[in-house]
Design a protein around this motif. Structure first.
Motif, short mmCIF file in Angstrom:
data_model
loop_
_atom_site.label_atom_id
_atom_site.label_comp_id
_atom_site.label_asym_id
_atom_site.label_seq_id
_atom_site.Cartn_x
_atom_site.Cartn_y
_atom_site.Cartn_z
N VAL A 26 56.56 36.65 45.94
CA VAL A 26 55.25 36.38 46.55
C VAL A 26 54.57 37.72 46.85
CG1 VAL A 26 54.05 35.25 48.46
CG2 VAL A 26 56.17 34.28 47.59
N VAL A 27 53.33 37.86 46.40
CA VAL A 27 52.62 39.14 46.48
C VAL A 27 51.28 38.95 47.18
CG1 VAL A 27 51.57 40.94 45.07
CG2 VAL A 27 53.63 39.82 44.26
N VAL A 41 48.67 43.19 43.55
CA VAL A 41 47.90 42.11 42.93
C VAL A 41 47.19 42.63 41.68
CG1 VAL A 41 45.88 40.61 43.25
CG2 VAL A 41 47.64 40.75 45.03
N ARG A 42 46.68 43.86 41.76
CA ARG A 42 46.03 44.45 40.58
C ARG A 42 47.02 44.52 39.42
NH1 ARG A 42 44.45 49.23 42.32
NH2 ARG A 42 42.26 48.84 42.68
N SER A 43 48.25 44.92 39.75
CA SER A 43 49.28 44.99 38.70
C SER A 43 49.49 43.64 38.04
CB SER A 43 50.62 45.43 39.30
OG SER A 43 50.51 46.70 39.87
N VAL A 44 49.52 42.61 38.85
CA VAL A 44 49.74 41.27 38.30
C VAL A 44 48.54 40.87 37.42
CG1 VAL A 44 50.03 38.82 38.89
CG2 VAL A 44 51.20 40.57 40.24
N CYS A 45 47.32 41.14 37.94
CA CYS A 45 46.11 40.72 37.21
C CYS A 45 45.96 41.46 35.89
CB CYS A 45 44.86 40.96 38.05
SG CYS A 45 44.74 39.85 39.44
N LEU A 100 53.64 38.93 31.75
CA LEU A 100 53.63 37.79 32.67
C LEU A 100 52.95 36.62 31.95
CD1 LEU A 100 52.58 39.39 36.08
CD2 LEU A 100 54.87 38.90 35.23
N ALA A 101 53.72 35.57 31.71
CA ALA A 101 53.19 34.41 30.99
C ALA A 101 52.78 33.32 31.98
CB ALA A 101 54.25 33.92 30.03
N GLY A 140 42.75 35.86 38.67
CA GLY A 140 42.38 37.09 37.96
C GLY A 140 43.12 37.26 36.66
N GLY A 141 42.64 38.20 35.86
CA GLY A 141 43.29 38.52 34.59
C GLY A 141 43.01 37.48 33.53
N VAL A 142 43.97 37.31 32.62
CA VAL A 142 43.73 36.48 31.44
C VAL A 142 43.62 34.99 31.77
CG1 VAL A 142 44.75 38.07 29.78
CG2 VAL A 142 46.21 36.40 30.91
N ARG A 143 43.99 34.60 32.98
CA ARG A 143 43.88 33.19 33.35
C ARG A 143 42.84 32.96 34.44
NH1 ARG A 143 48.29 30.90 30.54
NH2 ARG A 143 47.26 28.91 30.90
N ARG A 144 41.95 33.95 34.66
CA ARG A 144 40.95 33.77 35.72
C ARG A 144 40.17 32.48 35.45
NH1 ARG A 144 35.47 35.27 37.01
NH2 ARG A 144 35.36 35.69 39.26
N CYS A 145 39.77 31.83 36.54
CA CYS A 145 39.07 30.54 36.46
C CYS A 145 37.90 30.59 35.45
CB CYS A 145 38.54 30.18 37.85
SG CYS A 145 37.57 28.67 37.86
N ILE A 146 37.90 29.62 34.54
CA ILE A 146 36.83 29.55 33.54
C ILE A 146 35.51 29.12 34.17
CG2 ILE A 146 36.05 27.95 31.72
CD1 ILE A 146 38.65 28.31 30.35
#
Ligand code: HEM
Length: 447
Positions: free
Chosen positions: A67-68, A74-78, A85-86, A388-394
């Motif tokens: 848990v982060v 968080v930036r690293s995760v995003c 990270l899948a 955030g990142g590749v799965r950020r809300c469409i």
């Protein structure tokens, strides 16, 4: 702090000897699971106090999970790639079906997002504004004056009607069917979205049986609407999302199957309305208790501006986070988040609500203060209401535009009474957090 996340093979360990495993919460799994499911805010506060802003818990469905809630982490995760990270497992593909963007990964996920995204930002948003105004005016025509009522249900009706008309275009009997079907489907589905489905012989019983029946009606109705769109001679000029998907519905060169299209339409309807309705209900809940903010908003509406209103929306999404967690799973042999090394198959949960409540990031974080976002963009890694990142809300742009138009239309037509009522507590519906009393307000029509 070093903030790289890299796929590293186990043999590299000697070259980075300082990498540590995050501290582990030691209480029994059941206790942690109950804390996470039913007392999340309190449990997280206690764990953060004891272990800091990265730690490991062990919970049902997601297993050992990191848990982060620190912005650098968080930036690293995003910014991690999908190879590192899948998609989190289990995910909402469980509920909406394997054709839903929530269930996809890698190139199929990228292709699907490329297909869907243009329908929900930029030029497209402008064409939805009239629908949002019309639905808001229709809903508030009968609001009682001088009598307290819950905002959550009216907001849910507005956002459901808006998303149905945005997706399918013209109103009709099929939309009536969906209007009746979606609320019970949402209510039940949220509760069991992450629970593994029972074997097929047992599925007819209990909540899964009820969900399957509703789903069958949805599919029949959606297929009727898809067939009508396909044979519509005016398809090329239709601005709705279904027409857009029928015209462009190719994933990686192959046409999207009917089943996938049904999964995706259901995904967009469900993801696209209750979240926004909950965020609006929270906004009204906050405004009732903040007369200074309300005065400034009303003045801005009369003067024709919108900057303070958009700052208010960002602040409301911060201080009352509707979706409090975004999940991923380590796919690489291991992944580094800051100084921490996370082994393969661990779940990574970004606790958005604790990021938003982090006093190192937002001074006096419990204070509702839209001025923090005036002249500054609310954005990752400190503000993560839409992930955030590749799965950020469409639907992020769509949701903000919708909240903006609904709020503006309500303030143009009503005065909201303010008082010193106690803050409403949060009610967790399984995915979204809503005000426990529904965001109660008293309004008077403006003369
Ligand atoms: C205030 C309203 C909303 C909030 C707070 C919200 C929040 C979120 C969050 C936190 C995520 C997960 C992001 C991540 O994992 O990093 C997400 C994903 C998603 N949202 Fe939203 N959302 C809202 C409105 C909408 C709307 C209006 C739509 C569609 C019209 C939508 C469609 C989606 C979809 C399809 C995904 C999955 C994206 C993917 O996995 O690639 N959401 N949303």
């Amino acid at each position: 702090m070093r903030v790289t996340i890299a796929a590293v093979v186990d043999t590299c360990e000697t070259s980075t000897p300082n990498r540590l495993s995050p501290p582990v919460v030691r209480s029994p799994k059941l206790v942690q699971g109950v804390g996470f499911a039913f007392f999340r805010r309190k449990a997280m506060q206690r764990w953060i106090q004891r272990h800091g802003r990265i730690f490991e818990i062990n919970i049902p469905f997601f297993g050992r999970s990191i848990v982060v809630s620190d912005p650098d982490l968080v930036r690293s995760v995003c910014t991690a790639s999908a190879e590192q990270l899948a998609n989190v497992q289990p995910n909402l593909g469980n509920w909406f079906g394997p054709g839903s963007v929530f269930g996809l990964d890698d190139s199929t996920h990228r292709e699907r997002r490329r297909l869907l995204a243009p329908a929900f930002h930029g030029k497209s948003l402008h064409s939805y504004e009239q629908v949002i105004v019309a639905e808001t005016l229709r809903e508030c025509a009968n609001w009682p004056e001088g009598q307290e009522f819950r905002m959550l249900e009216p907001m849910n009706r507005i956002t459901l009607n808006v998303i149905l008309r945005t997706i399918f275009g013209a109103d009709g009997p099929e939309l009536d069917t969906l209007r009746a079907l979606i609320p019970p489907y949402m209510k039940l589905g949220q509760l069991i979205a992450f629970v593994p489905a029972p074997p097929s012989w047992a599925r007819r019983l209990g909540p899964w049986g009820r969900l399957d029946k509703l789903r069958a009606t949805f599919d029949r109705t959606a297929r009727t609407l898809i067939a009508a769109a396909e044979s519509d001679p005016g398809l090329a000029d239709r601005p709705d999302v279904l027409a857009f998907l029928v015209r462009n519905g190719h994933d990686d060169g192959a046409e999207m199957s009917r089943a996938d299209l049904c999964d995706e339409l259901l995904t967009l309807i469900c993801a696209g309305h209750e979240t926004t309705a909950s965020a609006l209900a929270w906004t009204f809940e906050r405004l009732r208790r903040h007369p200074d903010v309300l005065v400034e908003l009303a003045k801005e509406v009369d003067d024709g501006g919108g900057e303070f209103r958009r700052a208010t929306i960002a602040e409301s999404l911060r201080v009352r986070t509707v979706i409090d967690v975004a999940g991923r799973r380590v796919r690489a042999p291991s992944a580094d988040i800051g100084d921490w090394r996370i082994p393969q198959d661990r779940t990574v949960l970004v606790r958005i609500a604790d990021l938003h409540g982090n006093p190192d990031v937002f001074s006096h974080p419990v204070r509702f203060d839209p001025d923090r976002f005036c002249g500054t963009k609310a954005a990752a890694p400190t503000w993560l209401a839409f992930g955030g990142g590749v799965r950020r809300c469409i639907g992020a742009d769509f949701a903000i535009a919708e909240m903006d138009v609904v709020l503006r239309t309500v303030l143009q037509n009503f005065r909201i009474r303010t008082d010193a009522a106690a803050d409403e507590k949060s009610h967790f519906r399984g995915i979204a957090h809503t005000p426990k009393l529904g965001g109660r307000v008293t309004v008077n029509r403006r003369k």
